[in-house]
Design an enzyme around this catalytic site. Structure first.
Site, PDB file in Angstrom:
ATOM      1  N   GLY A 133       0.882  -0.834  -0.100  1.00  0.00           N
ATOM      2  CA  GLY A 133       0.259  -0.175  -0.314  1.00  0.00           C
ATOM      3  C   GLY A 133       1.274   1.321  -0.209  1.00  0.00           C
ATOM      4  CG  LEU A 192      -1.780   2.028  -3.407  1.00  0.00           C
ATOM      5  CD1 LEU A 192      -2.885   1.755  -4.372  1.00  0.00           C
ATOM      6  CD2 LEU A 192      -0.753   0.920  -4.111  1.00  0.00           C
ATOM      7  CG  HIS A 238       3.111   0.310  -5.467  1.00  0.00           C
ATOM      8  ND1 HIS A 238       2.713   1.413  -4.655  1.00  0.00           N
ATOM      9  CD2 HIS A 238       3.238  -0.964  -5.401  1.00  0.00           C
ATOM     10  CE1 HIS A 238       3.787   0.933  -3.523  1.00  0.00           C
ATOM     11  NE2 HIS A 238       3.594  -1.022  -3.549  1.00  0.00           N
ATOM     12  N   GLY A 298       7.205  -5.799  -8.968  1.00  0.00           N
ATOM     13  CA  GLY A 298       8.684  -4.661  -9.349  1.00  0.00           C
ATOM     14  C   GLY A 298      10.374  -5.515  -9.223  1.00  0.00           C
ATOM     15  CB  SER A 314      10.567   3.747  -1.832  1.00  0.00           C
ATOM     16  OG  SER A 314      10.364   2.938  -1.701  1.00  0.00           O
ATOM     17  CB  SER A 315       5.559   2.965   0.749  1.00  0.00           C
ATOM     18  OG  SER A 315       5.350   2.421  -0.881  1.00  0.00           O
ATOM     19  NE  ARG A 316      10.663   0.860   4.564  1.00  0.00           N
ATOM     20  CZ  ARG A 316      10.642  -0.480   4.215  1.00  0.00           C
ATOM     21  NH1 ARG A 316      10.786  -1.199   2.994  1.00  0.00           N
ATOM     22  NH2 ARG A 316      10.442  -1.041   4.951  1.00  0.00           N
TER      23      ARG A 316
HETATM   24  P1  AMP Z   1       5.997  -2.409  -1.637  1.00  0.00           P
HETATM   25  O1  AMP Z   1       4.472  -1.848  -1.904  1.00  0.00           O
HETATM   26  O2  AMP Z   1       6.893  -1.621  -1.447  1.00  0.00           O
HETATM   27  O3  AMP Z   1       5.722  -3.997  -1.210  1.00  0.00           O
HETATM   28  O4  AMP Z   1       5.866  -3.098  -3.366  1.00  0.00           O
HETATM   29  C1  AMP Z   1       5.040  -3.738  -3.697  1.00  0.00           C
HETATM   30  C2  AMP Z   1       5.853  -4.114  -5.459  1.00  0.00           C
HETATM   31  O5  AMP Z   1       6.205  -3.056  -6.309  1.00  0.00           O
HETATM   32  C3  AMP Z   1       6.774  -5.063  -5.426  1.00  0.00           C
HETATM   33  O6  AMP Z   1       6.764  -5.761  -6.513  1.00  0.00           O
HETATM   34  C4  AMP Z   1       7.386  -3.721  -5.217  1.00  0.00           C
HETATM   35  O7  AMP Z   1       8.486  -4.445  -6.342  1.00  0.00           O
HETATM   36  C5  AMP Z   1       6.681  -2.578  -6.551  1.00  0.00           C
HETATM   37  N1  AMP Z   1       7.575  -1.895  -6.313  1.00  0.00           N
HETATM   38  C6  AMP Z   1       7.990  -0.778  -5.600  1.00  0.00           C
HETATM   39  N2  AMP Z   1       8.337   0.342  -5.842  1.00  0.00           N
HETATM   40  C7  AMP Z   1       8.458   0.152  -7.813  1.00  0.00           C
HETATM   41  C8  AMP Z   1       8.980   0.472  -8.429  1.00  0.00           C
HETATM   42  N3  AMP Z   1       9.655   2.412  -8.283  1.00  0.00           N
HETATM   43  N4  AMP Z   1       8.830   0.537  -9.332  1.00  0.00           N
HETATM   44  C9  AMP Z   1       8.851  -0.923  -9.832  1.00  0.00           C
HETATM   45  N5  AMP Z   1       7.647  -1.349  -8.967  1.00  0.00           N
HETATM   46  C10 AMP Z   1       8.302  -0.831  -8.028  1.00  0.00           C
END
Ligand code: AMP
Length: 282
Positions: free
Chosen positions: A31, A33, A37, A147, A185-187
């Site tokens: 999440g 987003l 995502h 990703g 990144s969400s972070r």
């Molecule tokens: P997360 O919510 O951070 O666990 O990410 C969920 C999915 O989104 C994972 O498969 C990540 O690799 C992908 N993802 C997160 N950030 C990016 C990004 N900047 N580019 C491509 N995919 C991403």
């Protein structure tokens, strides 16, 4: 768009969609987003599938001193973005729904999870593969989208699917970046404006590394050291790792040949950022 909190409801809806001849795509997320995502969703939609997005901050993949409690959560905001991107169903379970009693069964991929992020975050990938296995069993997708920002995670999931015979095609989607190059990144919301500016050194050093490679440098150690030097000189970031590894099996490489990736993890204050670049050697 439907929002489900319960596993049984997801199962019923997926079954109904299958009955109507739709294939099922899964986009697992935690999440908060962003465009990264939503790009996964865009890819998933291309297949014409019924698109399920899971939004679950999985406690199993966070270490005791990590950011599980403060990880950003905003379902209302996410639901708007997901609906706009064409998600058909959000699965947003409570922790108790996914792990009702003590969870005694785990899924762990040997070797691939020991290095890089696995070395810095013990137990992290075991938490990821366990929750992704559960999501695969709950949603039973035909295709799942991950990703390549989390390149090691992507390789581990591919291995798990192969080893455990999940009838699922895993699709890796290239990194989505801000206009100035920072990987989404969400972070990133944890970063102060100064740290946000400094964090651009990640993408810049990966770009420089590609230049050195194109100019003929093939020593992994030389490139790793030059990246570290650049990061130290141009930011206050604290390096967790800078490593060049095979993009097929994560093995260390000395001389760059075949498909490799350069993986970086750097801390800015308490925020740990990762980035990578895949290069095809001769
Ligand atoms: P997360 O919510 O951070 O666990 O990410 C969920 C999915 O989104 C994972 O498969 C990540 O690799 C992908 N993802 C997160 N950030 C990016 C990004 N900047 N580019 C491509 N995919 C991403």
């Amino acid at each position: 768009m439907i929002i489900c909190k319960k596993i049984s409801a997801v199962r019923d809806i997926v079954k109904e969609q299958r009955g109507q001849g739709r294939s099922i795509a899964l986009v697992p997320t935690m999440g908060y987003l962003h465009e990264g995502h939503l790009t996964l969703v865009e890819e998933a939609r291309k297949s014409g599938a019924f698109v399920v997005m899971s939004i679950f901050v999985n406690p199993l993949q966070f270490g005791p001193n990590e950011d599980f409690a403060r990880y950003p959560r905003d379902l209302e905001r996410d639901a708007k973005k997901a609906e706009g991107a064409g998600v058909d169903l959000i699965f947003n379970p409570e922790v108790e729904e996914m792990y009702p009693a003590k969870n005694l069964t785990h899924v762990e991929v040997d070797e691939l999870g020991d290095s890089l992020c696995g070395a810095s975050r013990p137990g992290h990938f075991r938490g990821v593969t366990t929750v992704v296995s559960k999501l695969f069993h709950i949603v039973q997708p035909d295709r799942a989208y991950f990703g390549q920002k989390d390149y090691q995670q992507y390789l581990i999931i591919c291995q798990m699917v192969k080893d455990l015979n999940f009838p699922i095609e895993v699709i890796g989607v290239p990194i989505v970046r801000e206009e100035d190059g920072l990987a989404l990144s969400s972070r990133n919301i944890y970063l102060s404006p100064e740290q946000r500016a400094e964090a651009l050194v990640l993408q810049r050093s990966l770009g420089e590394a590609e230049n050195w490679f194109r100019q003929g440098e093939r020593s992994a150690l030389t490139i790793e050291e030059r990246i570290k030097e650049l990061i130290r000189n141009e930011s206050s970031g604290e390096i967790d790792y800078v490593e060049i590894r095979s993009a097929e099996n994560l093995h260390r490489v000395e001389q760059i040949e075949g498909k490799i990736f350069i993986a970086l993890a750097v801390r800015f204050g308490s925020t740990r950022l990762i980035d990578n670049k895949v290069l095809e050697g001769m």
